[in-house]
Design an enzyme around this catalytic site. Structure first.
Site, PDB file in Angstrom:
ATOM      1  N   HIS A 191       0.441  -1.369  -0.255  1.00  0.00           N
ATOM      2  CA  HIS A 191      -0.523  -0.219  -0.199  1.00  0.00           C
ATOM      3  C   HIS A 191       0.681   1.425  -0.145  1.00  0.00           C
ATOM      4  CE1 HIS A 191      -4.208  -0.979  -0.312  1.00  0.00           C
ATOM      5  NE2 HIS A 191      -4.316  -1.629   1.331  1.00  0.00           N
ATOM      6  N   GLU A 431      -2.111 -16.260 -23.769  1.00  0.00           N
ATOM      7  CA  GLU A 431      -1.202 -15.948 -22.757  1.00  0.00           C
ATOM      8  C   GLU A 431      -0.242 -17.293 -22.352  1.00  0.00           C
ATOM      9  OE1 GLU A 431      -2.743 -16.066 -18.479  1.00  0.00           O
ATOM     10  OE2 GLU A 431      -4.481 -16.137 -19.046  1.00  0.00           O
ATOM     11  N   ASP A 455       2.077 -14.152 -18.464  1.00  0.00           N
ATOM     12  CA  ASP A 455       2.373 -15.985 -18.442  1.00  0.00           C
ATOM     13  C   ASP A 455       2.741 -16.288 -19.814  1.00  0.00           C
ATOM     14  OD1 ASP A 455       1.045 -16.856 -16.568  1.00  0.00           O
ATOM     15  OD2 ASP A 455      -0.821 -15.824 -16.524  1.00  0.00           O
ATOM     16  N   CYS A 502      -3.338  -7.196 -21.917  1.00  0.00           N
ATOM     17  CA  CYS A 502      -3.041  -6.557 -20.954  1.00  0.00           C
ATOM     18  C   CYS A 502      -2.119  -7.098 -19.936  1.00  0.00           C
ATOM     19  CB  CYS A 502      -4.701  -7.030 -20.332  1.00  0.00           C
ATOM     20  SG  CYS A 502      -4.062  -9.227 -20.236  1.00  0.00           S
TER      21      CYS A 502
HETATM   22  C1  PEP Z   1      -1.246 -12.238 -17.941  1.00  0.00           C
HETATM   23  O1  PEP Z   1      -0.649 -13.346 -17.584  1.00  0.00           O
HETATM   24  O2  PEP Z   1      -0.540 -11.224 -18.543  1.00  0.00           O
HETATM   25  C2  PEP Z   1      -2.227 -11.056 -17.107  1.00  0.00           C
HETATM   26  C3  PEP Z   1      -2.765 -10.395 -17.608  1.00  0.00           C
HETATM   27  O3  PEP Z   1      -2.883 -12.001 -16.619  1.00  0.00           O
HETATM   28  P1  PEP Z   1      -2.111 -12.193 -15.103  1.00  0.00           P
HETATM   29  O4  PEP Z   1      -1.217 -11.084 -14.937  1.00  0.00           O
HETATM   30  O5  PEP Z   1      -3.783 -11.680 -14.402  1.00  0.00           O
HETATM   31  O6  PEP Z   1      -2.323 -13.565 -14.625  1.00  0.00           O
HETATM   32 MG    MG Z   2      -1.998 -14.423 -16.733  1.00  0.00          MG
END
Ligand code: PEP
Ligand code: MG
Length: 577
Positions: A191, A431, A455, A502
């Site tokens: 935090h 991923e 991932d 993402c």
């Molecule tokens: C990823 O694997 O890039 C992803 C966005 O998912 P997480 O980080 O939640 O595994």
């Molecule tokens: Mg992931």
């Protein structure tokens, strides 16, 4: 002159005299009370709890407006802890049945919670132990009738040096006095780090034993960009850092001006910047930082307290999210439980969890749990635009199976007369290398792709994403990763479906140019990095970005690519290097 290196958590440079915050002594002696004192002790306990609740409420109200939702969220969490029936009953039982003093009862109950949370695998949750400490200290102070004065006693501008800062200490720092901070402990997702970024104060954490090496009054430089703390610098160093501080202040001013400007390249190509969130309460702050919607809502955090939410709890969360988005895009990812997320609380421990029954595989093993979530997402889709995203797909069969389950749930809802969006777009995370390599097959079955590089890098390069011993090998700019990303984007083009990213890679300025050059137009990133990604985006043309890609595709080694890309990004945002 002493130089210490820690974890940079909030960029910028602060140069000032140190104020060393003495650690609060939280050691509570084992004390017992006579039976006839129990009722009085319980009454004192209730008064202290009430006082602590009132304090937190007051802090939330006072600071929410200044610091935004993310910080207010910390206090909301503290308020919830102070209403937690099982915790409070445990404290009361310690007093009533074991005749513990109220202080000892409070400390015993909180410490057992802290031990429990520390044993969790999930780093985010593990770091919530500081909140428990914070609330414990608050209740103890209320019991003793003392208030915390230390921070207020700082006079003039200072940099704060502390062993640790509790979230509420951090959130209530008087920024007119405290212009930077450095702590012995802490991590990237603590935090203190989150709040430091929200406040825009340069901060370095994880410095080991800095508090033993600094005395109040020492001149200290905090370089929150590089993670360095310099105590009693020499003249040359001081001059260099004064110049850096000036540059960073100008840079921050520049970035603030970008907030309402579109994310588009110099030659007018639109880029969409969305935000990644774990809780719907973060949406307000994400939109405030310039996000155009939510590109990844990690719903597995609904399981953060170790309990299985029922359909209503799922629905409430998704409904809150869709309302907060107010017509903007919202991508809800179905449960990504297992491996690094919530393993202890719900998914069985496995020898090889990242290759085991995680994510969509777990959802198929628990169809009732998966369908409960699907029902809630579909119900929420009647209130605004929602896209549904499946995590960790490795085969076409998984997509078909999930779609069948979605259509079963739709049939049920229709029979029950419950409204939902029957055209809800269903997409997948790409991923895993297998999914990236069969992206052209998958693209025929889904409405969109979102590339999860966190991932994808781990599975492609066989590097555990949470193991610091192999962190050097975790290379998003490895040619294998770049080729996979290009393949996925092209498959999306060929089949006319949207491709976004993402993973953390999309929020790092080093990769903004090559990703645009590779054709990516939708980025979903941590809200804090939106202004800098926007800045890089607005500084280049698509042609320039494509040239960068042409160049890096001739490199066979990630290190070469990385230093080339760093150099390119440094030209635009030198303040971040
Ligand atoms: C990823 O694997 O890039 C992803 C966005 O998912 P997480 O980080 O939640 O595994
Ligand atoms: Mg992931």
């Amino acid at each position: 002159m002493i130089i210490r290196v820690g974890i940079p958590v909030s960029p910028g440079v602060a140069i000032e005299r140190a104020f060393v915050l003495e650690a609060e002594d939280t050691h509570i002696a084992e004390r017992f009370i006579p039976p006839e004192a129990v009722e009085g002790a319980l009454a004192r306990l209730e008064r202290a709890l009430e006082r602590a609740r009132a304090d937190v409420r007051e802090m939330r109200e006072r600071y929410a407006e200044v610091l935004g939702d993310e910080t207010a969220q910390i206090f909301r969490f503290h308020e919830l802890m102070l209403q937690d029936r099982s915790l409070l009953d445990e404290i009361r039982r310690h007093v009533r049945e074991r005749h513990y003093s109220p202080e000892y009862a409070v400390s015993t109950a909180f410490r057992s919670r802290i031990r429990m949370i520390r044993s969790l695998h999930d780093e985010y949750l593990r770091q919530r132990d500081v909140d428990l400490y914070d609330v414990e200290r608050r209740v103890l102070r209320a019991l003793r009738g003392t208030r915390q004065e230390e921070l207020q006693s700082a006079t003039g501008e200072v940099v704060l040096v502390a062993h640790d800062l509790t979230p509420s200490q951090t959130a209530t720092l008087d920024t007119s006095k405290i212009i930077g901070f450095a702590t012995d402990v802490g991590g990237r997702t603590s935090h203190t780090a989150i709040v430091a970024r929200a406040l825009g104060i340069p901060a370095v954490v994880g410095l080991g034993s800095l508090t033993t090496e600094v005395t109040s009054g020492d001149l200290v430089i905090i370089d929150g960009t590089k993670g360095r703390v310099i105590v009693n610098p020499d003249e040359d160093t001081l001059r260099t850092y004064r110049a850096r501080r000036r540059q960073f202040i100008e840079f921050a001013r520049d970035l603030a001006e970008l907030r309402d400007l579109p994310a588009e390249t110099r030659d007018g190509h639109k880029v969409t910047i969305l935000a990644n969130i774990e809780f719907p309460e973060e949406i307000g702050a994400a939109l405030d930082s310039g996000a155009e919607g939510i590109g990844l809502y990690r719903t597995e955090f609904l399981y953060a307290d170790g309990k299985e939410p029922d359909e209503e709890a799922h629905f409430q969360a998704y409904h809150a999210a869709v309302e907060a988005c107010d017509g903007r895009p919202l991508v809800i990812r179905t449960l990504d439980l297992g491996a690094d997320k919530m393993t202890d609380s719900i998914v069985q421990l496995e020898k090889n969890p990242f290759l085991g029954c995680r994510s969509i595989r777990y959802a198929f093993q628990r169809p009732e749990l998966f369908k409960t979530q699907l029902r809630a997402i579909l119900r929420a889709s009647a209130f605004g635009p929602i896209k549904l995203m499946l995590p960790m797909v490795t085969t076409l069969g998984e997509v078909r199976r999930a779609k069948l389950m979605i259509s079963d749930v739709m049939d049920d809802l229709e029979r029950e007369g419950i409204p939902f969006d029957d055209r809800i777009p269903v997409g997948i995370m790409v991923e895993v290398p297998s999914a990236a390599l069969i992206a052209d097959f998958l693209a025929r079955e889904v409405a969109f792709f979102s590339i999860g590089t966190n991932d994808l890098v781990q599975y492609t390069l066989a590097v555990d994403r949470v193991n610091e011993r192999v962190a050097e090998l975790y290379q998003p700019s490895h040619p294998a990763i770049l080729r996979l990303i290009l393949g996925v984007i092209e498959a999306g083009w060929r089949h006319g479906i949207e491709v976004s990213m993402c993973g953390e890679m999309s929020g790092e300025v080093v990769y903004t140019i090559p990703l645009i050059g590779l054709g990516l137009r939708t980025f979903s990133i941590s809200p804090g990095t939106i202004p800098e990604v926007k800045k890089v985006t607005r500084s280049i043309t698509v042609r320039e970005a494509e040239e960068v890609v042409d160049r890096i595709f001739t490199f066979s080694d990630a290190r070469q690519t990385e230093s080339y890309l760093q150099e390119r990004a440094r030209r635009i945002v030198p303040q971040l290097f």
